[in-house]
Design a protein around this motif. Structure first.
Motif, PDB file in Angstrom:
ATOM      1  N   ASP A 169      -9.848   6.180   5.563  1.00 33.43           N
ATOM      2  CA  ASP A 169      -9.044   4.962   5.587  1.00 33.43           C
ATOM      3  C   ASP A 169      -7.653   5.308   5.081  1.00 33.43           C
ATOM      4  O   ASP A 169      -7.499   6.102   4.136  1.00 33.43           O
ATOM      5  N   TYR A 170      -6.648   4.654   5.663  1.00 29.22           N
ATOM      6  CA  TYR A 170      -5.248   4.898   5.296  1.00 29.22           C
ATOM      7  C   TYR A 170      -4.553   3.566   5.094  1.00 29.22           C
ATOM      8  O   TYR A 170      -4.563   2.712   5.977  1.00 29.22           O
ATOM      9  N   ALA A 227       1.297   6.659   0.856  1.00 30.41           N
ATOM     10  CA  ALA A 227       0.050   6.619   1.618  1.00 30.41           C
ATOM     11  C   ALA A 227      -1.114   6.689   0.640  1.00 30.41           C
ATOM     12  O   ALA A 227      -1.146   7.566  -0.232  1.00 30.41           O
ATOM     13  N   VAL A 271      -1.628  12.170   7.251  1.00 37.30           N
ATOM     14  CA  VAL A 271      -2.915  11.722   6.683  1.00 37.30           C
ATOM     15  C   VAL A 271      -4.011  12.732   6.999  1.00 37.30           C
ATOM     16  O   VAL A 271      -4.848  13.059   6.138  1.00 37.30           O
ATOM     17  N   ILE A 293      -8.809   8.028  11.886  1.00 42.33           N
ATOM     18  CA  ILE A 293      -8.122   7.342  10.794  1.00 42.33           C
ATOM     19  C   ILE A 293      -8.141   5.834  11.023  1.00 42.33           C
ATOM     20  O   ILE A 293      -7.646   5.345  12.057  1.00 42.33           O
ATOM     21  N   VAL A 306      -5.261   7.120   0.636  1.00 37.80           N
ATOM     22  CA  VAL A 306      -6.281   7.646   1.553  1.00 37.80           C
ATOM     23  C   VAL A 306      -7.612   7.754   0.823  1.00 37.80           C
ATOM     24  O   VAL A 306      -7.659   8.087  -0.369  1.00 37.80           O
ATOM     25  N   MET A 322      -6.527   2.574  10.117  1.00 40.97           N
ATOM     26  CA  MET A 322      -5.249   2.130   9.565  1.00 40.97           C
ATOM     27  C   MET A 322      -5.418   0.713   9.029  1.00 40.97           C
ATOM     28  O   MET A 322      -5.494  -0.252   9.788  1.00 40.97           O
ATOM     29  N   LEU A 378       1.522   8.443   8.804  1.00 42.65           N
ATOM     30  CA  LEU A 378       0.222   8.656   9.447  1.00 42.65           C
ATOM     31  C   LEU A 378       0.047  10.115   9.869  1.00 42.65           C
ATOM     32  O   LEU A 378      -1.059  10.663   9.807  1.00 42.65           O
ATOM     33  N   TYR A 384       1.354  10.809  -1.461  1.00 41.53           N
ATOM     34  CA  TYR A 384      -0.006  10.599  -0.956  1.00 41.53           C
ATOM     35  C   TYR A 384      -0.977  10.614  -2.128  1.00 41.53           C
ATOM     36  O   TYR A 384      -1.008  11.554  -2.922  1.00 41.53           O
ATOM     37  N   PHE A 432      -0.794   2.079   4.121  1.00 47.22           N
ATOM     38  CA  PHE A 432       0.615   2.407   3.927  1.00 47.22           C
ATOM     39  C   PHE A 432       1.284   1.365   3.052  1.00 47.22           C
ATOM     40  O   PHE A 432       1.059   0.155   3.215  1.00 47.22           O
TER      41      PHE A 432
END
Length: 364
Positions: free
Chosen positions: A77-78, A64, A103, A124, A66, A126, A100, A21, A80
């Motif tokens: 915001d995330y 991830a 996160v 979140i 973030v 995605m 997720l 992450y 992947f």
């Protein structure tokens, strides 16, 4: 000039996956350099990923990214990214509901959002699928709680539950819940249901490809004729699902279905897309569960459950089952998904710096 660069990073188990992450701002802004950094961090391409943090399997070679969101309806915001162990490729063409799950904890641990009491809701965005999720994280005394009584199959022990609600994920990748416009299509002589409720999935009966549907993943992977047939169907389904040429893509996922063995709704074996999952992905389970409630679909024909506008479905997989809660609305033959939710767990494993050769990010 030092021979290595240190990049701030945390390692979390999210659901039944594990990944690195990062803050967006700690990685290169241009995609080519970013991907080179992530490949180096994971030790890819190498099937063992021995020279990096990857675990030699797609489920443990994930990333991830973030950041604080600028959207009014989201906190973070995330993005992947799937890093492939066996090739120099980083893919952003699918979402990951397992990563997720962590996160929210990452955002709280890193100060991107403040805790709000015994629980903290983290909204979140995605980025992969341009859709929203809300994760409810246990935060007594203002800190993330990881210990608890929640068990998810595929992960040993119990942990604090993380409730995740999905908002408007139907068709988020393909454009509609049924991207081909049909409940059932026939590809290479096999009846399939192509569906996208958070993850593009092609559902088919295991018996139609010559399996019982209860084989373990290594047995299926060793069956060359079945794997070749499933891949032919996947390549044909890609354009039909508005995904274009999926030769090098991670979607659609291919799911072999059979009647449940242990009291669940249905039994699954999922290609991701060329390895067979030891369980099932979050969004994959969501799409399969939705297909079970779709009259006339391959999944509903096998599941044989009573159609309901509110259902909790246990989706069986090789290491247990995955529970999905769905609220749907029936309008003649059409089905609209109004609400979807599930429970995952996560755990912070490590935080510090990951080191990569300085040559992969020369402008740093």
């Amino acid at each position: 000039m030092t021979s290595q660069l240190a990049i701030r990073c945390s390692v979390f188990r999210g659901g039944t996956s594990k990944g690195l992450y990062f803050h967006f701002g700690d990685l290169p802004s241009d995609k080519e350099t970013r991907d080179a950094v992530l490949l180096a961090a994971m030790g890819s391409p190498d099937v063992r990923e021995i020279d990096g943090m990857g675990g030699g399997h797609p489920l443990t070679s994930k990333v991830a990214m973030v950041r604080t969101s600028e959207r009014e309806d989201a906190d973070v915001d995330y993005l992947f990214l799937q890093v492939w162990p066996d090739r120099a490729e980083v893919s952003d063409n699918q979402n990951c509901g397992n990563l997720l799950a962590a996160v929210g904890p990452f955002a709280i641990e890193e100060g991107l959002i403040s805790s709000t009491g015994a629980t903290t809701n983290v909204r979140i965005w995605m980025e992969n699928t341009r859709s929203l999720a809300v994760a409810t994280v246990q935060t007594p005394l203002g800190r993330v709680l990881y210990e608890g009584d929640a068990h998810i199959d595929g992960v040993p022990g119990t942990h604090a539950p993380i409730n995740i609600e999905f908002l408007d994920v139907a068709g988020s990748t393909c454009g509609s819940l049924l991207p081909t416009g049909n409940v059932v299509d026939v590809i290479d002589g096999i009846r399939v249901t192509c569906i996208d409720n958070g993850m593009p999935v092609v559902c088919m009966a295991a018996e139609e490809v010559g399996l019982s549907g209860y084989e373990d993943p290594p047995t299926i992977e060793s069956n060359q004729s079945v794997c070749e047939l499933v891949e032919r169907i996947r390549l044909a389904a890609g354009p039909m699902m508005n995904l274009g040429d999926v030769t090098s893509a991670t979607v659609p996922k291919m799911c072999l279905l059979a009647k449940s063995q242990h009291g669940g709704a249905i039994s699954t074996r999922t290609f991701i897309p060329k390895r067979v999952h030891d369980s099932i992905g979050v969004f994959g389970a969501l799409s399969v569960a939705t297909a079970c409630l779709l009259p006339g679909s391959v999944a509903s024909d096998i599941a044989g459950i009573a159609f309901s506008e509110h259902a909790v479905l246990d989706i069986e997989h090789p290491s247990g089952y995955f529970s999905v809660t769905l609220d749907v609305r029936y309008d003649g033959d059409a089905v609209a998904v109004e609400h979807a939710a599930l429970v995952r767990t996560a755990r912070l494993l490590m935080r510090g710096d990951v080191f990569v050769p300085s040559a992969v990010w020369p402008d740093r």
